[in-house]
Design a protein around this motif. Structure first.
Motif, PDB file in Angstrom:
ATOM      1  N   THR A 113       3.112   1.566   9.471  1.00  0.00           N
ATOM      2  CA  THR A 113       3.283   0.159   9.827  1.00  0.00           C
ATOM      3  C   THR A 113       1.965  -0.608   9.862  1.00  0.00           C
ATOM      4  O   THR A 113       1.912  -1.725  10.362  1.00  0.00           O
ATOM      5  CB  THR A 113       3.997   0.010  11.192  1.00  0.00           C
ATOM      6  OG1 THR A 113       3.121   0.440  12.248  1.00  0.00           O
ATOM      7  CG2 THR A 113       5.282   0.800  11.245  1.00  0.00           C
ATOM      8  N   ALA A 114       0.906  -0.023   9.331  1.00  0.00           N
ATOM      9  CA  ALA A 114      -0.375  -0.701   9.177  1.00  0.00           C
ATOM     10  C   ALA A 114      -1.004  -1.119  10.498  1.00  0.00           C
ATOM     11  O   ALA A 114      -1.684  -2.130  10.581  1.00  0.00           O
ATOM     12  CB  ALA A 114      -0.233  -1.927   8.264  1.00  0.00           C
ATOM     13  N   LEU A 421      -4.090  -3.734   9.773  1.00  0.00           N
ATOM     14  CA  LEU A 421      -4.494  -4.279   8.489  1.00  0.00           C
ATOM     15  C   LEU A 421      -4.382  -5.802   8.534  1.00  0.00           C
ATOM     16  O   LEU A 421      -3.488  -6.355   9.178  1.00  0.00           O
ATOM     17  CB  LEU A 421      -3.626  -3.716   7.365  1.00  0.00           C
ATOM     18  CG  LEU A 421      -3.756  -2.214   7.069  1.00  0.00           C
ATOM     19  CD1 LEU A 421      -2.957  -1.848   5.825  1.00  0.00           C
ATOM     20  CD2 LEU A 421      -5.216  -1.805   6.896  1.00  0.00           C
ATOM     21  N   PRO A 422      -5.273  -6.491   7.845  1.00  0.00           N
ATOM     22  CA  PRO A 422      -5.296  -7.962   7.934  1.00  0.00           C
ATOM     23  C   PRO A 422      -4.049  -8.638   7.398  1.00  0.00           C
ATOM     24  O   PRO A 422      -3.782  -9.796   7.745  1.00  0.00           O
ATOM     25  CB  PRO A 422      -6.537  -8.338   7.113  1.00  0.00           C
ATOM     26  CG  PRO A 422      -6.860  -7.147   6.289  1.00  0.00           C
ATOM     27  CD  PRO A 422      -6.401  -5.963   7.053  1.00  0.00           C
ATOM     28  N   VAL A 423      -3.242  -7.951   6.592  1.00  0.00           N
ATOM     29  CA  VAL A 423      -2.027  -8.566   6.049  1.00  0.00           C
ATOM     30  C   VAL A 423      -1.090  -9.034   7.152  1.00  0.00           C
ATOM     31  O   VAL A 423      -0.286  -9.949   6.954  1.00  0.00           O
ATOM     32  CB  VAL A 423      -1.312  -7.575   5.099  1.00  0.00           C
ATOM     33  CG1 VAL A 423      -0.754  -6.379   5.874  1.00  0.00           C
ATOM     34  CG2 VAL A 423      -0.197  -8.277   4.331  1.00  0.00           C
ATOM     35  N   PRO A 437      -4.952 -11.894   2.349  1.00  0.00           N
ATOM     36  CA  PRO A 437      -5.319 -10.474   2.337  1.00  0.00           C
ATOM     37  C   PRO A 437      -4.383  -9.668   1.445  1.00  0.00           C
ATOM     38  O   PRO A 437      -3.226 -10.043   1.237  1.00  0.00           O
ATOM     39  CB  PRO A 437      -5.178 -10.059   3.809  1.00  0.00           C
ATOM     40  CG  PRO A 437      -4.238 -11.041   4.396  1.00  0.00           C
ATOM     41  CD  PRO A 437      -4.479 -12.335   3.675  1.00  0.00           C
ATOM     42  N   PRO A 438      -4.875  -8.566   0.891  1.00  0.00           N
ATOM     43  CA  PRO A 438      -4.043  -7.752  -0.001  1.00  0.00           C
ATOM     44  C   PRO A 438      -2.827  -7.178   0.722  1.00  0.00           C
ATOM     45  O   PRO A 438      -2.894  -6.818   1.896  1.00  0.00           O
ATOM     46  CB  PRO A 438      -4.996  -6.640  -0.456  1.00  0.00           C
ATOM     47  CG  PRO A 438      -6.077  -6.607   0.584  1.00  0.00           C
ATOM     48  CD  PRO A 438      -6.228  -8.004   1.066  1.00  0.00           C
ATOM     49  N   LEU A 439      -1.720  -7.110  -0.008  1.00  0.00           N
ATOM     50  CA  LEU A 439      -0.460  -6.615   0.549  1.00  0.00           C
ATOM     51  C   LEU A 439      -0.206  -5.210   0.021  1.00  0.00           C
ATOM     52  O   LEU A 439      -0.023  -5.020  -1.188  1.00  0.00           O
ATOM     53  CB  LEU A 439       0.695  -7.542   0.148  1.00  0.00           C
ATOM     54  CG  LEU A 439       2.099  -7.152   0.633  1.00  0.00           C
ATOM     55  CD1 LEU A 439       2.193  -7.299   2.150  1.00  0.00           C
ATOM     56  CD2 LEU A 439       3.161  -8.008  -0.051  1.00  0.00           C
ATOM     57  N   PRO A 440      -0.196  -4.188   0.882  1.00  0.00           N
ATOM     58  CA  PRO A 440       0.135  -2.848   0.412  1.00  0.00           C
ATOM     59  C   PRO A 440       1.511  -2.820  -0.240  1.00  0.00           C
ATOM     60  O   PRO A 440       2.427  -3.533   0.169  1.00  0.00           O
ATOM     61  CB  PRO A 440       0.115  -2.012   1.698  1.00  0.00           C
ATOM     62  CG  PRO A 440      -0.809  -2.755   2.618  1.00  0.00           C
ATOM     63  CD  PRO A 440      -0.551  -4.205   2.312  1.00  0.00           C
ATOM     64  N   ALA A 441       1.660  -1.995  -1.258  1.00  0.00           N
ATOM     65  CA  ALA A 441       2.896  -1.961  -2.045  1.00  0.00           C
ATOM     66  C   ALA A 441       4.124  -1.706  -1.184  1.00  0.00           C
ATOM     67  O   ALA A 441       5.215  -2.229  -1.464  1.00  0.00           O
ATOM     68  CB  ALA A 441       2.778  -0.894  -3.137  1.00  0.00           C
ATOM     69  N   ARG A 442       3.963  -0.950  -0.121  1.00  0.00           N
ATOM     70  CA  ARG A 442       5.120  -0.587   0.709  1.00  0.00           C
ATOM     71  C   ARG A 442       5.736  -1.792   1.419  1.00  0.00           C
ATOM     72  O   ARG A 442       6.861  -1.707   1.926  1.00  0.00           O
ATOM     73  CB  ARG A 442       4.717   0.472   1.735  1.00  0.00           C
ATOM     74  CG  ARG A 442       3.729  -0.009   2.785  1.00  0.00           C
ATOM     75  CD  ARG A 442       3.384   1.087   3.799  1.00  0.00           C
ATOM     76  NE  ARG A 442       2.605   2.163   3.215  1.00  0.00           N
ATOM     77  CZ  ARG A 442       2.072   3.158   3.912  1.00  0.00           C
ATOM     78  NH1 ARG A 442       2.248   3.203   5.225  1.00  0.00           N
ATOM     79  NH2 ARG A 442       1.375   4.095   3.328  1.00  0.00           N
ATOM     80  N   PHE A 443       5.006  -2.911   1.468  1.00  0.00           N
ATOM     81  CA  PHE A 443       5.504  -4.088   2.191  1.00  0.00           C
ATOM     82  C   PHE A 443       5.896  -5.248   1.267  1.00  0.00           C
ATOM     83  O   PHE A 443       6.128  -6.353   1.738  1.00  0.00           O
ATOM     84  CB  PHE A 443       4.432  -4.589   3.167  1.00  0.00           C
ATOM     85  CG  PHE A 443       3.987  -3.567   4.174  1.00  0.00           C
ATOM     86  CD1 PHE A 443       4.908  -2.931   4.984  1.00  0.00           C
ATOM     87  CD2 PHE A 443       2.641  -3.242   4.292  1.00  0.00           C
ATOM     88  CE1 PHE A 443       4.496  -1.983   5.910  1.00  0.00           C
ATOM     89  CE2 PHE A 443       2.226  -2.303   5.221  1.00  0.00           C
ATOM     90  CZ  PHE A 443       3.158  -1.665   6.034  1.00  0.00           C
TER      91      PHE A 443
END
Length: 473
Positions: A113-114, A421-423, A437-443
């Motif tokens: 969950t970052a 994470l900043p997302v 901010p970059p979005l991890p693929a899982r989200f």
């Protein structure tokens, strides 16, 4: 290893009992009867272990010091499942990055969950599943979140048939990303409740329900908030992991964004165990109840209308649940005095003052605490500075820690604990550096999913009724 309540001198209990109990029946929090001690020789061995076998191997060595009523082979398997590298964006689980100005960043937000809460929740979920299966029981988890605890707990416990989760959150006080993480879960075992109040109201309701022995027993209530000792036990590990990667044996300091005092309480315990921590730098935002205590000796809980909504919302807390654990140690582990402060004076007066006590004058320094606070402008400045100087994007809570670390005057290396994470806080990141901010693929699809949440008034009876209707036992 036995565990005692901060509010009574009753005989200690084994780990597995307090794991499921969460909060003591007397309203106190559990702590080990004594903290295990770690030698320099052991630290050297653990440095090699971490480098060669990874985070899970180190976690097992530390957790086993606190758990002696689970078979070692089973405990090792539990820990390895919790920290399986595939669950984390970085297979190192807790890597560190060197920043400018003598700072280091411990990356704790690589989990599902970052958020750093995953570091404890993944272990807690595995422990719950193991112990409930061993006893043939089920449990209803009732928790409160100001942002990240809720999603971390729900994802750690999702799909575990013996566990149902009731998670309270302050309505409208989390970021859209945080809300989406929790409210998008469509599972009967996960019940999200948005309370018309602030986080402290949610936390108070949880404590009220846990303080009703008949209701707690009838519905088998348990806790995942950091009032549960297992959460702190898991968090102790990453202090050792970060220190072992940064230090060659000399003391280092930690800067810790602090709202509920759980994260930094784990650092306090690691230091008491013998980890060479020079200073524990407590960082708050504008809701500076904890900073005020370490500066003045006075602890004053704010009312809901005094608890500000800030750009680091997970720290918008004025009643820190885990603070009682530290005060218990501060007062020489005197349960009578701790019960007087937290069980009597705090509910009645919403404040106490230890400024003139011998313990405050002498012990705060011995325990290594310093403190500071940040403003919204400070957080924006730090996010911009770290990005410009180090090409690293940090979230606003981590920026609290970076700012206070820089202003603390503490010498030597300082390890800042990343919180998320900043997302999760895109609006603030855009305001600070003009970049999403970059979005991890899982989200990727998270924000488009339907929401599942029950609105409730700020009333324990209303929440009780929801639990009675939907409880799994």
């Amino acid at each position: 290893m036995r565990y005692v309540s901060t509010r009574s001198a009753a005989p200690g209990k084994p780990f597995s009992d307090i794991l499921l109990e969460g909060l003591s029946a007397d309203g106190g929090l559990y702590l080990p009867e004594s903290y295990p001690q770690v030698s320099a020789e052991t630290l050297g061995r653990w440095r090699t272990l971490l480098a060669e076998q990874g985070y899970a191997a180190l976690a097992f060595e530390i957790v086993r010091l606190f758990v002696d009523d689970i078979d070692e082979a089973d405990l090792r398997a539990i820990v390895e499942r919790a920290y399986e590298p595939g669950k984390f964006i970085d297979p190192g689980v807790v890597p560190v990055t060197e920043l400018s100005g003598g700072l280091w960043l411990a990356h704790l937000s690589n989990g599902p969950t970052a958020a750093f809460k995953d570091m404890a929740m993944q272990l807690l979920g595995e422990l719950f599943e193991y112990e409930l299966e061993r006893r043939g029981q089920s449990i209803n988890i009732v928790g409160a979140t100001s942002g990240d605890t809720g999603s971390s707990a729900e994802y750690a416990l999702l799909g575990k048939p013996a566990v149902r989760v009731f998670m309270l959150s302050p309505k409208g006080r989390m970021t859209p990303f945080q809300q989406a993480q929790m409210f998008s879960i469509d599972d009967p075992g996960i019940v999200n409740i948005a309370v018309d109040g602030v986080f402290d109201d949610c936390q108070d309701i949880v404590k009220q329900l846990n303080s009703d022995p008949e209701f707690k027993s009838a519905h088998r209530l348990g806790a995942v908030n950091s009032i549960n000792w297992a959460r702190l036990m898991a968090q102790i590990v990453y202090y050792f992991a970060a220190w072992l990667q940064v230090s060659d044996g000399e003391p280092a300091s930690f800067a810790v964004p602090s709202g509920n005092f759980g994260n930094i309480a784990a650092g306090h315990i690691a230091r008491e165990m013998g980890l060479p921590i020079h200073r524990l730098i407590l960082a708050t935002n504008e809701n500076n109840v904890l900073e005020e205590f370490f500066r003045t000796g006075a602890y004053r809980v704010r009312d809901a209308n005094e608890t500000l909504a800030t750009s680091s919302p997970s720290m918008d807390i004025s009643k820190a649940s885990n603070f009682e654990r530290f005060v218990f140690d501060l007062l020489g582990r005197d349960p009578g005095r701790t019960a007087e402060l937290f069980g009597e004076r705090l509910p009645q007066d919403r404040a106490f003052d230890l400024a003139d006590s011998d313990e405050f004058r002498g012990q705060v320094e011995r325990f290594g605490f310093v403190s500071g606070a940040s403003t919204h402008a400070d957080r924006l400045a730090e996010i911009s500075r770290v990005y410009d100087e180090d090409r690293v994007v940090i979230d606003p809570h981590t920026a609290d820690g970076v700012h206070v670390a820089r202003e603390s005057g503490v010498e030597g290396p300082i390890i800042v604990l990343e919180t998320a994470l900043p997302v999760k806080f895109s609006d603030t990141i855009v305001e600070a550096i003009g970049m999403v901010p970059p979005l991890p693929a899982r989200f990727e699809d998270l924000m488009d999913l339907p929401r599942h949440v029950i609105d409730a008034p700020n009333d324990a009876a209303a929440v009780r009724a929801i639990i009675e209707e939907r409880a799994g036992v």
